[in-house]
Write a protein that holds these residues in place. Structure first.
Motif, short mmCIF file in Angstrom:
data_model
loop_
_atom_site.label_atom_id
_atom_site.label_comp_id
_atom_site.label_asym_id
_atom_site.label_seq_id
_atom_site.Cartn_x
_atom_site.Cartn_y
_atom_site.Cartn_z
N ASP A 108 1.18 -1.55 -0.12
CA ASP A 108 0.00 0.34 0.05
C ASP A 108 0.74 0.69 -0.16
O ASP A 108 1.58 1.63 1.30
CB ASP A 108 -1.28 0.13 1.06
N PHE A 109 0.52 1.97 -1.54
CA PHE A 109 1.48 2.78 -1.00
C PHE A 109 1.95 4.62 -0.30
O PHE A 109 2.31 5.15 0.08
CB PHE A 109 2.28 3.49 -2.58
N ALA A 110 -0.10 4.22 0.03
CA ALA A 110 -0.59 5.26 1.26
C ALA A 110 -0.13 5.38 2.53
O ALA A 110 0.07 5.95 3.24
CB ALA A 110 -1.21 6.09 0.76
N GLN A 111 0.12 3.53 3.26
CA GLN A 111 0.54 3.13 4.18
C GLN A 111 1.50 2.01 4.31
O GLN A 111 1.47 1.14 4.01
CB GLN A 111 -1.24 2.57 5.15
N GLN A 112 2.56 2.93 4.77
CA GLN A 112 4.48 2.47 4.71
C GLN A 112 4.33 0.71 5.81
O GLN A 112 2.72 0.80 6.55
CB GLN A 112 4.88 2.90 5.44
N GLY A 113 3.65 -1.10 5.05
CA GLY A 113 4.05 -2.14 5.65
C GLY A 113 2.76 -3.04 5.63
O GLY A 113 2.79 -3.54 6.27
N LYS A 114 1.66 -2.03 4.98
CA LYS A 114 0.19 -2.28 5.19
C LYS A 114 0.81 -2.67 3.62
O LYS A 114 0.94 -2.08 2.46
CB LYS A 114 -0.54 -1.33 5.32
N LEU A 115 -0.63 -4.04 3.27
CA LEU A 115 -0.98 -4.81 1.76
C LEU A 115 -1.88 -4.24 1.09
O LEU A 115 -2.73 -3.54 2.41
CB LEU A 115 -0.80 -5.91 1.95
N CYS A 116 -1.97 -4.27 -0.06
CA CYS A 116 -3.51 -3.23 0.03
C CYS A 116 -4.10 -4.56 -1.67
O CYS A 116 -2.89 -4.93 -2.45
CB CYS A 116 -3.39 -1.85 -1.02
N ASP A 117 -5.56 -4.36 -2.34
CA ASP A 117 -5.79 -4.60 -3.67
C ASP A 117 -5.36 -4.07 -4.54
O ASP A 117 -5.71 -2.67 -4.43
CB ASP A 117 -6.76 -5.54 -3.10
N TYR A 118 -5.29 -4.49 -5.53
CA TYR A 118 -5.08 -3.88 -6.94
C TYR A 118 -5.69 -4.61 -8.32
O TYR A 118 -5.49 -6.38 -8.05
CB TYR A 118 -3.83 -3.69 -7.44
N ARG A 119 -6.01 -4.11 -8.99
CA ARG A 119 -6.32 -4.09 -10.09
C ARG A 119 -5.31 -3.57 -10.98
O ARG A 119 -5.80 -2.45 -11.72
CB ARG A 119 -7.85 -4.37 -10.51
#
Length: 155
Positions: A108-119
């Protein structure tokens, strides 16, 4: 074990074979990148991109794509010299056959150390032009596009 054979679904990926000029506002001060895509016996497709990042550093990216008949899904990976994360794709082709949607999880480029789902989506507008867009999944379940690259086939 029986040798893999290209399926009708591989036809979309076959259209990517060739050398492409890549333009994207997010990829290096408006400089043109180059991507070369090749086919491995019509089963797997490997695209290598090269260009400069916004800071001027040289970068290489590698996209691998195939179709898994057992899963009934497109599969693949993406990695680049600008990060350590290996992006793993699972995808589907649109009903009109022009857009391949690839789903993945990454930093997650907005929250360091977190993951995000992408399409990420590869869309052909014609034989010699396609786009690659990246979108992040929002808390409400919608997708917010944050990047688009435009590809033109080199003749």
């Amino acid at each position: 074990m029986e040798m893999a054979k290209p399926q009708a679904q591989h036809d979309f990926l076959q259209k990517m074979v060739g050398t492409w000029e890549v333009n994207a506002a997010d990829m290096g001060n408006g400089e043109v990148w180059t991507e070369t895509c090749r086919s491995l016996n019509g089963i797997w497709f490997v695209a290598e991109g090269n260009g400069n990042m916004p800071g001027g550093e040289r970068a290489t990216t590698v996209l691998t794509l195939g179709y898994d008949p057992a899963k009934g899904r497109y599969v693949g990976t993406w990695f680049g010299t600008m990060m350590h994360h290996l992006w793993v794709y699972d995808g589907e082709l649109s009903e009109d056959g022009n857009t391949l949607s690839l789903y993945t999880t990454g930093p997650d480029f907005a929250q360091q150390g977190k993951l995000c789902d992408y399409r990420e989506q590869i869309t052909f507008t014609d034989r010699d032009h396609r786009t690659f867009t990246s979108s992040a999944k929002q808390p409400d379940g919608s997708w917010k596009q944050f990047m688009q690259a435009n590809y033109t086939r080199k003749q």
